[in-house]
Write a protein that holds these residues in place. Structure first.
Motif, short mmCIF file in Angstrom:
data_model
loop_
_atom_site.label_atom_id
_atom_site.label_comp_id
_atom_site.label_asym_id
_atom_site.label_seq_id
_atom_site.Cartn_x
_atom_site.Cartn_y
_atom_site.Cartn_z
N CYS A 325 0.76 -1.29 0.04
CA CYS A 325 -0.11 -0.15 -0.02
C CYS A 325 0.93 1.42 0.00
CB CYS A 325 -1.01 -0.05 1.19
SG CYS A 325 -2.02 1.39 1.27
N CYS A 348 -6.26 2.17 -5.27
CA CYS A 348 -5.66 1.71 -6.42
C CYS A 348 -5.47 0.37 -6.95
CB CYS A 348 -4.02 2.37 -6.10
SG CYS A 348 -3.37 1.19 -4.75
N CYS A 351 -3.27 -3.67 -3.47
CA CYS A 351 -3.58 -4.68 -2.49
C CYS A 351 -4.22 -5.87 -2.98
CB CYS A 351 -4.17 -4.02 -1.18
SG CYS A 351 -5.93 -3.17 -1.56
S1 SF4 Z 1 -6.58 0.18 -2.81
FE1 SF4 Z 1 -5.30 -0.96 -1.11
S2 SF4 Z 1 -3.19 -0.59 -1.66
FE2 SF4 Z 1 -4.29 0.96 -2.78
S3 SF4 Z 1 -4.48 2.65 -1.30
FE3 SF4 Z 1 -6.25 1.43 -0.80
S4 SF4 Z 1 -5.67 0.04 0.70
FE4 SF4 Z 1 -3.99 1.01 -0.17
#
Ligand code: SF4
Ligand code: SF4
Length: 377
Positions: A325, A348, A351
């Motif tokens: 992350c 994004c 994860c």
């Molecule tokens: S989608 Fe997942 S990796 Fe991306 S900012 Fe959010 S928690 Fe973090």
């Protein structure tokens, strides 16, 4: 049909209706600028359908004493170069591009619907993300320009309250649309559709420096700076306790204007190398430390319909998601210390991709209600 597909169709339809309504009066109307030094500023503003205060605001970017110009004196008798007034008026009217604005909002709705329904379910999100980020920079930035943008939807809303905007209807509709996008998909718009957010992330992705040189500042620091700046913006705009009024601090750090470089404020122009440099080492520094829309959409994350969640039964506690992350968002979700006001999750999808057991989903949050084995932001 899946719930998100239905939701996306609704969002696109609402966007078409609202965006067209917003610009309806202007579509097809050729608004020629009228300028004469025989007019007073008040008459000039009325003749061109813009607030006199907005003209003064543009002039004040160069010289704050512009606020003292009398509105009832012919321009030829004012102590200012008339060409500057004409240029300010041109600037205001140039931003009014009804067809482009409608197109941009509708494209945004389609764009985030595609991400929500297709991209986040793909196996190799990262590879697609790099391409989509560059496409967003190209389409929403280079081709469609700096405005409209999410940051201005917030700034202009407060300028309306201060009587500094010519078209309150357009400002309010813009605010509603950006809010809607964020309620549906958390930071989906910021993450995949914002021309400045994606530019910063594209710079961050340039593989010049290794990961060990990229760093995260604690969320409490970024939030405090972003919030303080917003409070300062309000004080300087409304002139509360600071001896200055009508000063729009975000104008001076409006890096969206990189896409209309001749409109870039002097401070933003000279500090843009810092902006680029910071983006190489810190994930989305403008979004995390400055942007008022980032602050607002962070609040909306608490009520967003779709967001990241961990399905506990599948989670093996390997913490690969926390490592990948780019901010402290996943740490907050993983540790489950609280459910609200977690660090910004930039939607994004990194994860989701890294999880070896498919324990992370981006989805409808109503499942929370019936399955308490889900950890969610
Ligand atoms: S989608 Fe997942 S990796 Fe991306 S900012 Fe959010 S928690 Fe973090
Ligand atoms: S927070 Fe970042 S991505 Fe979101 S509107 Fe602001 S600049 Fe764009």
């Amino acid at each position: 049909m899946k719930k998100n597909a239905i939701l996306s169709i609704c969002i696109i339809a609402i966007t078409i209706v609202l965006a067209s309504f917003m610009e309806w009066d202007a579509i097809g109307v050729e608004e020629d600028l009228y300028f004469s030094t025989d007019l007073t500023l008040k008459e000039l503003a009325r003749r061109n359908g813009v607030p006199a205060k907005e003209i003064l605001h543009i002039l004040s970017h160069e010289d704050m004493t512009a606020w003292d110009l009398p509105l009832d004196v012919p321009i030829k008798n004012l102590d200012i170069d008339a060409a500057k007034i004409e240029h300010a008026l041109e600037h205001i009217m140039e931003e009014d591009r009804p067809i482009v604005n409608v197109l941009k909002y509708v494209l945004w709705a389609i764009w985030i619907s595609l991400v929500l329904n297709v991209v986040l379910s793909l196996k190799n999100i990262k590879r697609f993300r790099i391409v989509i980020l560059l496409l967003t920079v190209l389409v929403f930035g280079v081709l469609l320009g700096a405005t409209p943008n999410p940051m201005e939807s917030i700034v202009k809303l407060f300028k309306v309250f201060n009587n500094m905007e010519g078209d309150p209807k357009a400002v309010i509709v813009s605010f509603i649309l950006f809010s809607l996008f964020s309620v549906v998909g958390s930071k989906m718009l910021c993450s995949w559709g914002c021309q400045l957010g994606t530019l910063q992330e594209s710079i961050f992705n340039i593989p010049i420096f290794k990961k060990k040189y990229k760093f995260q500042l604690p969320f409490v620091v970024s939030l405090s700076i972003r919030l303080s700046l917003f409070i300062l913006f309000l004080l300087l705009l409304f002139g509360v306790g600071v001896g200055i009024k009508n000063f729009v601090i975000y104008h001076h750090v409006n890096y969206f204007k990189i896409y209309n470089v001749h409109d870039l404020a002097v401070f933003a122009l000279y500090s843009s190398p810092i902006f680029v440099l910071a983006s190489l080492f810190i994930y989305r520094p403008f979004c995390q430390f400055i942007c008022p829309f980032g602050l607002y959409s962070w609040l909306l994350e608490n009520v967003a319909i779709n967001k990241i969640k961990i399905i506990e039964d599948k989670c093996t506690k390997c913490q690969k998601c926390v490592e990948i992350c780019p901010t402290q968002a996943m740490k907050g979700i993983y540790e489950k210390k609280r459910r609200y006001f977690l660090p910004d999750c930039w939607s994004c999808g990194a994860c989701i991709e890294v999880c070896p057991t498919n324990a992370i989903k981006y989805g409808y949050n109503e499942e929370l209600a019936r399955d308490n084995k889900i950890r969610s932001g």
